[in-house]
Design an enzyme around this catalytic site. Structure first.
Site, mmCIF file in Angstrom:
data_model
loop_
_atom_site.group_PDB
_atom_site.id
_atom_site.type_symbol
_atom_site.label_atom_id
_atom_site.label_comp_id
_atom_site.label_asym_id
_atom_site.label_seq_id
_atom_site.Cartn_x
_atom_site.Cartn_y
_atom_site.Cartn_z
ATOM 1 N N ALA A 66 0.863 -1.189 0.000
ATOM 2 C CA ALA A 66 0.000 0.000 0.000
ATOM 3 C C ALA A 66 0.897 1.236 0.000
ATOM 4 O O ALA A 66 2.065 1.173 0.424
ATOM 5 C CB ALA A 66 -0.897 -0.019 1.229
ATOM 6 N N GLY A 111 0.378 -5.025 0.907
ATOM 7 C CA GLY A 111 -0.891 -5.055 0.173
ATOM 8 C C GLY A 111 -0.764 -5.737 -1.189
ATOM 9 O O GLY A 111 -1.761 -6.228 -1.728
ATOM 10 N N GLU A 114 -1.032 -9.375 -0.490
ATOM 11 C CA GLU A 114 -2.439 -9.621 -0.128
ATOM 12 C C GLU A 114 -3.335 -9.620 -1.380
ATOM 13 O O GLU A 114 -4.308 -10.369 -1.450
ATOM 14 C CB GLU A 114 -2.899 -8.569 0.889
ATOM 15 C CG GLU A 114 -2.170 -8.746 2.222
ATOM 16 C CD GLU A 114 -2.282 -7.530 3.127
ATOM 17 O OE1 GLU A 114 -2.017 -6.405 2.663
ATOM 18 O OE2 GLU A 114 -2.651 -7.693 4.296
ATOM 19 N N GLU A 134 4.666 -4.939 7.177
ATOM 20 C CA GLU A 134 3.890 -3.896 7.857
ATOM 21 C C GLU A 134 4.349 -3.606 9.277
ATOM 22 O O GLU A 134 4.360 -2.448 9.703
ATOM 23 C CB GLU A 134 2.397 -4.275 7.882
ATOM 24 C CG GLU A 134 1.692 -4.134 6.544
ATOM 25 C CD GLU A 134 1.755 -5.366 5.669
ATOM 26 O OE1 GLU A 134 2.620 -6.236 5.912
ATOM 27 O OE2 GLU A 134 0.951 -5.473 4.735
HETATM 28 N N1 CAA Z 1 4.468 3.170 -1.011
HETATM 29 C C1 CAA Z 1 4.811 4.304 -1.650
HETATM 30 N N2 CAA Z 1 5.901 4.417 -2.445
HETATM 31 C C2 CAA Z 1 6.650 3.311 -2.602
HETATM 32 C C3 CAA Z 1 6.349 2.093 -1.965
HETATM 33 C C4 CAA Z 1 5.186 2.026 -1.147
HETATM 34 N N3 CAA Z 1 4.781 0.906 -0.551
HETATM 35 N N4 CAA Z 1 7.306 1.181 -2.296
HETATM 36 C C5 CAA Z 1 8.171 1.831 -3.111
HETATM 37 N N5 CAA Z 1 7.783 3.108 -3.297
HETATM 38 C C6 CAA Z 1 8.445 4.135 -4.091
HETATM 39 C C7 CAA Z 1 9.652 4.700 -3.386
HETATM 40 O O1 CAA Z 1 9.295 5.692 -2.470
HETATM 41 C C8 CAA Z 1 10.465 5.223 -4.554
HETATM 42 O O2 CAA Z 1 9.902 6.450 -4.946
HETATM 43 P P1 CAA Z 1 10.864 7.716 -5.307
HETATM 44 O O3 CAA Z 1 11.656 7.252 -6.504
HETATM 45 O O4 CAA Z 1 9.927 8.830 -5.602
HETATM 46 O O5 CAA Z 1 11.735 7.928 -4.108
HETATM 47 C C9 CAA Z 1 10.187 4.233 -5.664
HETATM 48 O O6 CAA Z 1 8.983 3.550 -5.276
HETATM 49 C C10 CAA Z 1 11.282 3.185 -5.809
HETATM 50 O O7 CAA Z 1 11.504 2.597 -4.531
HETATM 51 P P2 CAA Z 1 12.953 2.557 -3.816
HETATM 52 O O8 CAA Z 1 13.794 3.702 -4.247
HETATM 53 O O9 CAA Z 1 12.710 2.385 -2.340
HETATM 54 O O10 CAA Z 1 13.543 1.223 -4.462
HETATM 55 P P3 CAA Z 1 14.555 0.202 -3.792
HETATM 56 O O11 CAA Z 1 14.957 -0.747 -4.863
HETATM 57 O O12 CAA Z 1 15.614 0.889 -3.047
HETATM 58 O O13 CAA Z 1 13.648 -0.604 -2.714
HETATM 59 C C11 CAA Z 1 11.720 -1.743 -1.892
HETATM 60 C C12 CAA Z 1 12.552 -1.370 -3.121
HETATM 61 C C13 CAA Z 1 12.506 -2.716 -0.995
HETATM 62 C C14 CAA Z 1 10.450 -2.438 -2.395
HETATM 63 C C15 CAA Z 1 11.373 -0.472 -1.085
HETATM 64 O O14 CAA Z 1 10.814 0.489 -1.986
HETATM 65 C C16 CAA Z 1 10.383 -0.695 0.017
HETATM 66 O O15 CAA Z 1 10.768 -1.182 1.070
HETATM 67 N N6 CAA Z 1 9.112 -0.322 -0.187
HETATM 68 C C17 CAA Z 1 8.090 -0.416 0.809
HETATM 69 C C18 CAA Z 1 7.641 -1.841 1.020
HETATM 70 C C19 CAA Z 1 6.611 -1.934 2.120
HETATM 71 O O16 CAA Z 1 6.890 -1.680 3.265
HETATM 72 N N7 CAA Z 1 5.383 -2.350 1.753
HETATM 73 C C20 CAA Z 1 4.301 -2.521 2.693
HETATM 74 C C21 CAA Z 1 3.488 -1.273 2.780
HETATM 75 S S1 CAA Z 1 2.284 -1.372 4.091
HETATM 76 C C22 CAA Z 1 0.941 -2.185 3.428
HETATM 77 O O17 CAA Z 1 1.015 -2.726 2.338
HETATM 78 C C23 CAA Z 1 -0.285 -2.170 4.290
HETATM 79 C C24 CAA Z 1 -1.356 -3.091 3.931
HETATM 80 O O18 CAA Z 1 -1.300 -4.285 4.133
HETATM 81 C C25 CAA Z 1 -2.595 -2.575 3.371
#
Ligand code: CAA
Length: 255
Positions: A66, A111, A114, A134
């Site tokens: 998400a 998400g 999921e 999460e």
């Molecule tokens: N939300 C918003 N933006 C996201 C995102 C997310 N979940 N995942 C990645 N992005 C964005 C980053 O912010 C980045 O944007 P910018 O270029 O504008 O900075 C772009 O995507 C590329 O990401 P990274 O630069 O971070 O790429 P990376 O290769 O260094 O890392 C990654 C990749 C490990 C997937 C890392 O992006 C990451 O950890 N993302 C978040 C993963 C996460 O925690 N997901 C769970 C969210 S909570 C949820 O999903 C709740 C639910 O159950 C409903």
């Protein structure tokens, strides 16, 4: 038609592409709403669509979770609305009459995982990575990670994923039953297409009955679930597909 996703229907197959490439297809509210609208369209077109394939745009992610920036601004009431929206969307996909295949290449997190587990079959490339990160963000999974996930891979492994937030590789995901088929990245599209076409070559009415039997039966007591199967079996005897297919078999064997 939509800002964050593309629906392309070709030869009875619906290709749904989640299209926020720069954000690794992170699910914001808009995308979740659009995915629900897209599911409605697929229901309306059920006479023309046999199988649905969901993939992420680009080559880095199915869905990286998400949208964290959007969630940072939410209050508890907005969080309830967002979690309900994600559940509605996932349940809509789960209950589509057509089989839904998740085509996974790259990050499949939170998400995104999921969403993938709400699909019927998960086919993933060897570079895919799965996780429920999460708790590291101070939240619980909100779109099925504490409910659909343990039903799919068992409570022990679901707890492991949910408690540790660890990212697991595609080989482990296959061993744990989180995905169904694992292929090298270069073969993913062909494999997904081959599975979709194999399903498409079967009798549509029977395939749809099977989907509903498994969906409705999996959380029911066995006796009730077996009765669902009996009723679906009997329903097939009301459909011309059955007489045609069985008749073709019997007549061919007489020649
Ligand atoms: N939300 C918003 N933006 C996201 C995102 C997310 N979940 N995942 C990645 N992005 C964005 C980053 O912010 C980045 O944007 P910018 O270029 O504008 O900075 C772009 O995507 C590329 O990401 P990274 O630069 O971070 O790429 P990376 O290769 O260094 O890392 C990654 C990749 C490990 C997937 C890392 O992006 C990451 O950890 N993302 C978040 C993963 C996460 O925690 N997901 C769970 C969210 S909570 C949820 O999903 C709740 C639910 O159950 C409903």
């Amino acid at each position: 038609m939509w800002e964050n996703l593309i629906l392309d229907v070709q030869d009875g197959l619906a290709f749904v592409t989640l299209n926020r490439t720069k954000q690794l297809n992170a699910l914001n509210e808009k995308l979740a709403v659009e995915l629900g609208e897209c599911a409605d369209k697929i229901i309306q077109e059920q006479d023309k669509i046999d199988v649905v394939i969901i993939a992420g745009s680009g080559d880095r992610a199915f869905v990286a979770g998400a949208d964290i920036g959007e969630m940072l601004r939410m209050d508890p009431q907005q969080a309830i609305a967002f979690a309900r929206l994600l559940h509605q969307t996932n349940t809509k996909l789960d209950s589509l009459p057509q089989p839904v295949i998740a085509s996974i290449n790259g990050f499949c997190l939170g998400g995104g995982n999921e969403l993938a587990i709400a699909c019927d079959i998960r086919i993933a490339s060897d570079k895919s990575k799965f996780g429920q990160p999460e708790v590291g963000l101070g939240i619980t999974p909100g779109a099925g990670g504490t409910q659909r996930l343990p039903r799919l891979i068992g409570p022990g492994r679901a707890k492991y994923m949910d408690y540790t937030g660890e990212i697991i590789d595609a080989k482990t995901a296959l061993e744990w039953g989180l995905i169904d088929i694992l292929v090298p990245e270069a073969e993913l599209k062909d494999k997904v297409l081959a599975v979709a076409k194999k399903i498409q070559s079967q009798r549509r009415f029977a395939v749809r009955q099977v989907k509903q039997c498994i969906r409705l039966g999996k959380d029911a007591a066995l006796e009730a679930a077996l009765e669902i199967e009996v009723q679906a079996f009997s329903m097939c005897f009301t459909h011309p597909d059955r007489t045609e297919a069985m008749g073709a078999f019997v007549n061919k064997s007489k020649k």
